[in-house]
Design a protein around this motif. Sequence first.
Motif, PDB file in Angstrom:
ATOM      1  N   THR A  43      30.829  50.731  41.286  1.00 54.69           N
ATOM      2  CA  THR A  43      30.259  51.622  42.387  1.00 54.69           C
ATOM      3  C   THR A  43      28.580  51.552  42.044  1.00 54.69           C
ATOM      4  O   THR A  43      28.014  52.652  42.757  1.00 54.69           O
TER       5      THR A  43
ATOM      6  N   LEU B 205      30.320  42.846  40.412  1.00 58.14           N
ATOM      7  CA  LEU B 205      31.585  42.043  40.688  1.00 58.14           C
ATOM      8  C   LEU B 205      32.698  41.825  39.539  1.00 58.14           C
ATOM      9  O   LEU B 205      33.890  41.967  39.880  1.00 58.14           O
TER      10      LEU B 205
ATOM     11  N   ARG C 153      34.606  45.157  39.840  1.00 57.44           N
ATOM     12  CA  ARG C 153      35.657  45.095  40.841  1.00 57.44           C
ATOM     13  C   ARG C 153      36.731  44.193  40.620  1.00 57.44           C
ATOM     14  O   ARG C 153      37.868  44.563  40.912  1.00 57.44           O
TER      15      ARG C 153
ATOM     16  N   SER D 214      45.183  49.075  47.553  1.00 62.51           N
ATOM     17  CA  SER D 214      43.883  49.055  47.012  1.00 62.51           C
ATOM     18  C   SER D 214      43.394  47.838  45.946  1.00 62.51           C
ATOM     19  O   SER D 214      42.338  47.190  46.054  1.00 62.51           O
TER      20      SER D 214
ATOM     21  N   ASP E 192      42.600  44.929  48.502  1.00 64.42           N
ATOM     22  CA  ASP E 192      41.129  45.111  48.948  1.00 64.42           C
ATOM     23  C   ASP E 192      39.978  45.004  48.093  1.00 64.42           C
ATOM     24  O   ASP E 192      38.965  44.353  48.335  1.00 64.42           O
ATOM     25  N   ARG E 193      40.219  45.464  46.869  1.00 64.31           N
ATOM     26  CA  ARG E 193      39.196  45.448  45.886  1.00 64.31           C
ATOM     27  C   ARG E 193      38.829  43.997  45.462  1.00 64.31           C
ATOM     28  O   ARG E 193      37.883  43.589  45.193  1.00 64.31           O
TER      29      ARG E 193
ATOM     30  N   ARG F  34      39.437  41.205  46.951  1.00 68.80           N
ATOM     31  CA  ARG F  34      39.009  40.390  48.164  1.00 68.80           C
ATOM     32  C   ARG F  34      37.552  40.854  48.090  1.00 68.80           C
ATOM     33  O   ARG F  34      36.859  39.807  48.542  1.00 68.80           O
ATOM     34  N   GLU F  35      37.023  42.039  48.039  1.00 64.70           N
ATOM     35  CA  GLU F  35      36.020  42.447  47.982  1.00 64.70           C
ATOM     36  C   GLU F  35      34.970  41.875  46.778  1.00 64.70           C
ATOM     37  O   GLU F  35      33.939  41.221  47.061  1.00 64.70           O
ATOM     38  N   ALA F  36      35.742  41.637  45.718  1.00 60.65           N
ATOM     39  CA  ALA F  36      35.078  40.965  44.502  1.00 60.65           C
ATOM     40  C   ALA F  36      34.854  39.412  44.848  1.00 60.65           C
ATOM     41  O   ALA F  36      33.859  38.690  44.561  1.00 60.65           O
TER      42      ALA F  36
ATOM     43  N   ALA G  16      34.675  37.945  47.403  1.00 57.35           N
ATOM     44  CA  ALA G  16      33.505  37.884  48.616  1.00 57.35           C
ATOM     45  C   ALA G  16      32.183  37.892  47.925  1.00 57.35           C
ATOM     46  O   ALA G  16      31.430  37.048  48.405  1.00 57.35           O
ATOM     47  N   GLY G  17      32.132  38.638  47.240  1.00 56.04           N
ATOM     48  CA  GLY G  17      30.735  38.818  46.467  1.00 56.04           C
ATOM     49  C   GLY G  17      30.372  37.680  45.550  1.00 56.04           C
ATOM     50  O   GLY G  17      29.162  37.048  45.473  1.00 56.04           O
TER      51      GLY G  17
END
Length: 841
Positions: free
Chosen positions: A526, A538, A541, A556, A559-560, A562-564, A566-567
């Motif tokens: 964060t 990244l 995450r 969680s 979600d986390r 997939r966020e990483a 994508a980054g």
Amino acid sequence: MASDADSGRNSTAPTGPVVRNIVLRADVLNRLDGVLRADVFVVCAPAGYGKSLAMAAWLDSRMVEQVAWANLGAVGESASRLWSAVIDGFVRMAGDDGELAAVAVLADRAPAEVPRRLAGWIARRSGPVVLVLDDLHGVTGPEAHEQVQQLVAVSPAGLHIVCITRHDPPWPLHRMRLDVRIDEIRTDLFRFDVASTMALFESLDLSLGPAIATALVDRTQGWAAGIRLAALGAANSDDPEGFVDGITGRTGYIADYLLKEVYQRMPPAWRDLLIRVSVVDVVCPELAEALGAGVDGEATLVQLAREHAFVHELGDQPGWFRLHPLLLDFLRSRIHDQRELLDLHRRAAQWYADQGRPLVALGHAISAHDWDAAATLVGRHAVTWTVCRNPFELKRILDGVALDEVLARPGLATGAAAVRAMAGLTAEIEGFAVAARSRLDTCGSARPRLELLLDLIDIGYRRWTGDVDGMLAGCRRVNTDPAALAGSGLTDWPVIGVLVTSNTGSSELWTGEIEPARSHLIEAATATAGPPIMLPVLNARAHLAYLQWRSGELTSADDRAREAIAGFAEAGIPAAAHAASAYLALVGVSLDRDDLDAADAWVQAAAASAIEPHTLLVLAMMRVRILLRRGAAYDAASVMRDAVTGTGFDVVPAALRREAEALGSVVAAYVDSGSGRRGHVDAPALPDRPTTRELVEHSLAVASNPAVDQQIRTELIDRALAAAAAEDLRRPFLERAEQIRDLLAGRIERGSPQADFALGLLRRMPSEGRRTADDGRFVPLSAREMEILHHLVGSMTISEIAGALYISVNTVKTHQRAVYQKLGVSGRREAVTRARSLRLL
């Protein structure tokens, strides 16, 4: 569509170009239809865009009868020569005419009288008349342009004037757009696209694949002459596609055209400016002045752009200009003095460094062979270039430097090591780092900065080689005090704290220090210091996603992860080694939710990025779990054996080795059972603050023990269901299907808050094809029949079952009869009893 027919207008406009082997593009022809609706039609584009050819093709295709074509390229300042050329065009159109002869006399003696007299002559003709003023840019005299404007002002309704020019004429076009019916088309319409490029080659009996055609369009920016010249060269080549693929501004045909049609037609001052600015990709007036182009650079650049001399101003960067790539390449080939070239790059490097554009400055410093300046830039900006952005960009730049030059300068060697440390390229890290450390005594005030970077590089090296304990110790030694980091002279120094925190959390995760790991990873994941996408964030995450999966926080974790991912994709490194933990988390989530196809897909993604011994071991354990779920215990045993006997097993953290050994024992139990069943396993101790996974697995382990009181077993099943349902955590139940199937069926029958989740688990548990007590066999039930059977266990009516499954009552009754028939029973209670004896429930 391609055409190779002659113009067909030789009697009316022989000075117009002959239309042969061109692509008749419908969009261009349709746009030129505006000629007959306008008083003045301006066709404006640089040399070689096919303006005149397009006009000639349009006149042919539309069969325009009255056309006067005047070539004005050699007119210069003379109004007399202008009108002589125009009148010659009308003579070729209409034949000898006494009145035209009289007007021709005026062209020599009183050219200012020509517009009025010519307009009168045109007015007496029937039908539309098109006057083409080709190469209008060749008219340079103010009086000549004023007289053309007079013709426009007095022109009769049937006259349509077409101005073909490389740049706008010095007319008040802004006013004319209001007062006169004027239309215009410009460069963009004439650019070739891939389809028209392939069509042109086909018209010459040449085959050009889409990939090569796309590359050619990109390189030429759709410049018609460049594409036609490439086609001509390809036609004379033994390897046409290879010739086209190698097209540059130095290629014979193209270089010759640029030399004669563009470069030699420019004033010497323009040529000098273009040669100087050709060492940069884009230029502004201040940069042009720094390169020695003089204080008039801005006016010259604006004039070049206005005259479409292959220079255009960037729409999103006013005041910045870009040269056409082929012209840029041509100009660079004109610099023959090596010292002059190095000096220009040195000037560019200094200017970009002063403007806060260090990465561009680095490229020019390297091109200038100014190794000390390059080393200073790398030493100061290494964190920015390797941690805050894709490290492969700096790697590409440094790979262009001779290895001896890199190793001889600690700043460059440190940068080369940092690139590899952040990219996970372990093979060369140590060599560059040793070379840098061996010359630190020569670095003066830069030494502390480089020492800090080398300590961070060592952390990365230990990570990729599997020395997680050494990595954690290294993180704890780095001084992350903001004051100390701020004094290091490194740009983006706040990122160093995030980098260390991220790697500390990663290390703790693999060594089994879960709670400290969670705290550090959340802090780094964060973090807001530095740019929004940077590798430590990244990385944090990705590892946090894996930690959340281990804890049973599947939503969680999903979600986390997939966020990483994508980054990493946004940063241009979707298969980065740092991303392996995110892919592994998604393997685990899919496996826990019993989506084995998705798990297999994520395994492939993880395999493309995992390089660390510990992530490779986890990947192997994931494969083992998938194989066990598929019932392939012997294959699982083979994968497990390879994992624990491989060369990397001894270097992974002890906590991970113990986990692998425990999984190996489970695999052995499956193999020893001979039926793919997992025997009873004693329940592990439950921590004071258990995770979701620990709570579920402990509850199921105790409930699986037939020696435990039945009431306690039922309560533990309820607790496991309550904890697992929200996350769709299925795998712990499915791994104990033999021991808990009856308990689950009982909870469904008596009613449970998680009845839907429990029923879904039962459906996934193997049940078809089992033997009866007397070793007889029954006909397996279909998936829908198994669904009906599970609903028959409870007290639901036939109508309620139909509503729950979104099918009709008759369909339920049909499946119910099939179930009774296959089980050899005649009623509902008897069916449930029989199914339990067959261990279908």
